[in-house]
Design a protein around this motif. Structure first.
Motif, PDB file in Angstrom:
ATOM      1  N   ALA A 234     -21.100 -45.353  37.949  1.00 12.12           N
ATOM      2  CA  ALA A 234     -22.080 -44.185  38.069  1.00 12.12           C
ATOM      3  C   ALA A 234     -21.940 -42.869  37.265  1.00 12.12           C
ATOM      4  O   ALA A 234     -22.541 -41.867  36.854  1.00 12.12           O
ATOM      5  CB  ALA A 234     -22.660 -43.925  39.314  1.00 12.12           C
ATOM      6  N   LEU A 235     -20.485 -42.515  37.379  1.00  9.45           N
ATOM      7  CA  LEU A 235     -20.019 -41.170  36.851  1.00  9.45           C
ATOM      8  C   LEU A 235     -19.616 -41.312  35.330  1.00  9.45           C
ATOM      9  O   LEU A 235     -19.314 -40.519  34.637  1.00  9.45           O
ATOM     10  CB  LEU A 235     -18.663 -40.893  37.528  1.00  9.45           C
ATOM     11  N   GLY A 236     -20.058 -42.520  34.769  1.00 10.04           N
ATOM     12  CA  GLY A 236     -19.783 -42.630  33.215  1.00 10.04           C
ATOM     13  C   GLY A 236     -18.439 -43.286  32.933  1.00 10.04           C
ATOM     14  O   GLY A 236     -18.038 -43.149  31.770  1.00 10.04           O
ATOM     15  N   LEU A 237     -17.776 -43.546  33.997  1.00 11.44           N
ATOM     16  CA  LEU A 237     -16.276 -44.069  33.580  1.00 11.44           C
ATOM     17  C   LEU A 237     -16.398 -45.601  33.192  1.00 11.44           C
ATOM     18  O   LEU A 237     -16.915 -46.289  33.935  1.00 11.44           O
ATOM     19  CB  LEU A 237     -15.426 -44.189  34.853  1.00 11.44           C
ATOM     20  N   SER A 238     -16.034 -45.970  32.000  1.00 11.89           N
ATOM     21  CA  SER A 238     -15.759 -47.327  31.390  1.00 11.89           C
ATOM     22  C   SER A 238     -14.988 -48.271  32.109  1.00 11.89           C
ATOM     23  O   SER A 238     -13.766 -48.593  31.754  1.00 11.89           O
ATOM     24  CB  SER A 238     -15.619 -47.372  30.011  1.00 11.89           C
ATOM     25  N   ILE A 239     -15.203 -48.194  33.606  1.00 10.51           N
ATOM     26  CA  ILE A 239     -14.136 -48.916  34.496  1.00 10.51           C
ATOM     27  C   ILE A 239     -13.890 -50.550  33.935  1.00 10.51           C
ATOM     28  O   ILE A 239     -12.835 -51.142  34.522  1.00 10.51           O
ATOM     29  CB  ILE A 239     -14.495 -48.957  35.897  1.00 10.51           C
ATOM     30  N   ASP A 240     -14.825 -51.007  33.541  1.00 11.39           N
ATOM     31  CA  ASP A 240     -14.543 -52.633  33.330  1.00 11.39           C
ATOM     32  C   ASP A 240     -14.017 -52.649  31.806  1.00 11.39           C
ATOM     33  O   ASP A 240     -14.083 -53.938  31.377  1.00 11.39           O
ATOM     34  CB  ASP A 240     -16.095 -53.345  33.397  1.00 11.39           C
ATOM     35  N   ALA A 241     -13.731 -51.718  31.047  1.00 12.11           N
ATOM     36  CA  ALA A 241     -13.198 -51.766  29.774  1.00 12.11           C
ATOM     37  C   ALA A 241     -11.820 -52.105  29.882  1.00 12.11           C
ATOM     38  O   ALA A 241     -11.338 -52.499  30.789  1.00 12.11           O
ATOM     39  CB  ALA A 241     -13.489 -50.678  28.758  1.00 12.11           C
ATOM     40  N   TRP A 242     -10.975 -51.919  28.620  1.00 13.56           N
ATOM     41  CA  TRP A 242      -9.424 -51.944  28.589  1.00 13.56           C
ATOM     42  C   TRP A 242      -8.913 -50.544  28.701  1.00 13.56           C
ATOM     43  O   TRP A 242      -9.253 -49.619  28.323  1.00 13.56           O
ATOM     44  CB  TRP A 242      -9.268 -52.611  27.196  1.00 13.56           C
ATOM     45  N   HIS A 243      -7.645 -50.558  29.571  1.00 10.45           N
ATOM     46  CA  HIS A 243      -6.967 -49.480  29.916  1.00 10.45           C
ATOM     47  C   HIS A 243      -5.629 -49.585  29.567  1.00 10.45           C
ATOM     48  O   HIS A 243      -4.960 -50.508  29.697  1.00 10.45           O
ATOM     49  CB  HIS A 243      -7.225 -49.110  31.537  1.00 10.45           C
ATOM     50  N   ILE A 244      -5.017 -48.358  29.127  1.00 16.05           N
ATOM     51  CA  ILE A 244      -3.552 -48.229  29.002  1.00 16.05           C
ATOM     52  C   ILE A 244      -3.280 -46.831  29.461  1.00 16.05           C
ATOM     53  O   ILE A 244      -3.725 -45.950  29.298  1.00 16.05           O
ATOM     54  CB  ILE A 244      -3.284 -48.154  27.613  1.00 16.05           C
ATOM     55  N   ALA A 245      -2.177 -46.817  30.316  1.00 19.01           N
ATOM     56  CA  ALA A 245      -1.786 -45.815  31.201  1.00 19.01           C
ATOM     57  C   ALA A 245      -0.657 -44.982  30.500  1.00 19.01           C
ATOM     58  O   ALA A 245       0.536 -45.601  30.051  1.00 19.01           O
ATOM     59  CB  ALA A 245      -1.441 -46.275  32.632  1.00 19.01           C
ATOM     60  N   LEU A 246      -0.520 -43.792  30.662  1.00 21.23           N
ATOM     61  CA  LEU A 246       0.548 -42.976  30.142  1.00 21.23           C
ATOM     62  C   LEU A 246       0.896 -42.199  31.692  1.00 21.23           C
ATOM     63  O   LEU A 246       0.164 -41.715  32.311  1.00 21.23           O
ATOM     64  CB  LEU A 246       0.069 -41.918  28.926  1.00 21.23           C
ATOM     65  N   ARG A 247       2.091 -42.279  32.096  1.00 21.32           N
ATOM     66  CA  ARG A 247       2.422 -41.614  33.060  1.00 21.32           C
ATOM     67  C   ARG A 247       3.504 -40.571  32.895  1.00 21.32           C
ATOM     68  O   ARG A 247       4.604 -40.883  32.259  1.00 21.32           O
ATOM     69  CB  ARG A 247       3.497 -42.715  34.197  1.00 21.32           C
TER      70      ARG A 247
END
Length: 467
Positions: A234-247
């Motif tokens: 609902a906030l426009g985050l493409s949560i179902d897409a592909w993610h790469i994380a930088l910590r």
């Protein structure tokens, strides 16, 4: 040199940009009058005097100005170009040559310069008004706010971890703030700058909301995280897409100083990465670290992973220059899909840092093809974490300081097929010490290390517990 409202139409032609101190303003209609001006004057040549200064006459005028010496010459209605000889004389004589090209009102120009020199209340108010307007247009970015305030106030303004400060460096190296009316104006502008930086630009409000939700997604139990996915969409985050994380971790800081760096680094990181275009970038906070998520609809593949590492190196270079005392490091995950993939990516980025010594490269990528990747995906589920906790509870209950060497010894013992000699070599222990530890571990766990199923379960649990 002078910097104040009413003087921003001046253009630098030659000579030092920050030359002699200006002690007064003089209006000159004849070049022959230059030799009689007081030292340190800002001499404004009328249009008639400027027209006299052609060819060698301008060279003579610059020599006369240097002999006084005046601080600067302002050429009005000047259409250039400036002769090379005049440029060289200005540099050699430390005379700043300025041009005012737009048919200025000489009276207003002189009054503005006098106000700037005298530090009048009217000048301070004009500067404060211009600086406040510039600060509010700077979009909430501390560095842009500081630059805008510096230009409008005519006073160096710097952004730091503790807020904004103003003034030039004194003999001790500490900043010396302005005084009088300008000091009051500067304090007012610094307060506005602090408010603008803490609140950010109005357009950043949805970004901040998404950042808070991402943090919840990363730290919430698995079932709750899946329920939060609807809010994320609902906030426009493409949560179902592909993610790469930088910590990103400030490894040299702890407590309030660590949190201050993370608070400042988060918005700066998101703005820097989004400015390059391409995939979506969002930031969050988890485990006292900054997590920056790269999201795109299609599987990024190896090229996407390389691009993420390059982005991490660019980001860390920028942040390390801004926070040199923090010893920032960055771990980069592989690519994973969906809400649970987001959590797996964050875990992999953490693992990348844990597996790499602090003395190694400040940016380190997770091994996308190794066992740790499969363990990370498995361990990102609540059921797997609960299973690991149950298997190792008797060891973990001893506390981290006492449990960590036992878990490491058990993992090494299982990795080396029960060879105390190999464990002793790897952990730099005596064989008898290894045997005593293994006996204690067997007693605490009530496990049979000769049973293949128990060995496999404990081996996976030890590795997962150290991710």
């Amino acid at each position: 040199m002078l910097s104040a409202p009413g003087l921003d139409g001046l253009r630098h032609l030659a000579g030092p940009r920050a030359g002699r101190a200006v002690r007064g303003v003089r209006l000159v209609e004849d070049l022959r009058d230059l030799v009689g001006q007081p030292p340190g004057s800002l001499v404004v040549l009328t249009a008639a005097a400027t027209r006299q200064g052609t060819g060698y006459r301008l060279d003579v005028a610059v020599r006369d100005a240097a002999a006084v010496p005046v601080a600067a010459l302002v050429l009005t209605a000047f259409d250039g170009p400036l002769p090379a000889t005049a440029t060289a004389l200005a540099e050699r004589g430390a005379v700043t040559l300025l041009a005012c090209d737009d048919g200025p009102d000489l009276a207003q120009l002189a009054i503005a310069a006098e106000r700037a020199l005298a530090g009048s209340a009217a000048d301070a108010l004009a500067r404060a008004e211009a600086a406040t307007s510039a600060v509010l247009r700077a979009g909430g970015d501390p560095e842009r706010i500081a630059a805008a305030a510096s230009q409008a106030l005519g006073v160096p303004v710097r952004a730091g971890l503790s807020g904004f400060s103003a003034g030039t460096a004194g003999p001790s190296g500490a900043p010396e703030a302005p005084d009088g009316h300008l000091a009051r104006a500067t304090r007012l502008v610094l307060e506005v700058a602090a408010l603008a930086a803490s609140g950010g630009h109005a357009d950043d409000a949805p970004v901040r909301s998404r950042s808070q939700l991402l943090t919840e997604l990363l730290i919430a139990p698995e079932g709750q995280a899946l329920r939060l996915a609807g809010r994320a969409r609902a906030l426009g985050l493409s949560i179902d897409a592909w993610h790469i994380a930088l910590r990103v971790e400030p490894t040299a800081l702890a407590g309030p100083e660590r949190y201050a760096v993370l608070d400042a680094a988060g918005p700066a990181a998101a703005r820097l990465l989004r400015s390059a275009g391409g995939p979506d970038w969002h930031s969050a906070r988890a485990d006292d670290a900054l997590i920056v998520i790269r999201t795109q609809q299609l599987d990024p593949g190896r090229e996407g992973l390389r691009a993420a590492v390059a982005a991490a190196e660019r980001l860390l270079g920028h942040l390390r220059a801004r926070f040199p005392e923090a010893a920032l490091r960055c771990g980069v995950s592989g690519a994973h899909r969906g809400p649970l993939g987001l959590r797996t990516a964050a875990l992999e980025a953490r693992t990348a840092l844990l597996r790499t010594p602090a003395s190694a490269s400040p940016v380190t990528a997770h091994d996308a093809a190794g066992l740790d990747r499969m363990l990370g995906e498995w361990y990102s589920s609540d059921a797997a974490r609960q299973a690991v906790q149950e298997l190792l509870t008797p060891l973990l209950a001893l506390g981290q300081k006492r449990a960590e060497p036992l878990v490491r010894t058990l993992q090494s013992y299982l990795d080396h097929r029960g060879s105390p000699a190999r464990v002793a070599e790897e952990l730099h222990l005596h064989r008898n010490a290894v045997s005593r530890r293994i006996r204690r571990i067997e007693t605490l766990l009530g496990a049979d290390l000769d049973d293949p199923q128990q060995r496999l379960a404990l081996q996976l649990a030890c590795r997962a517990a150290r991710l």
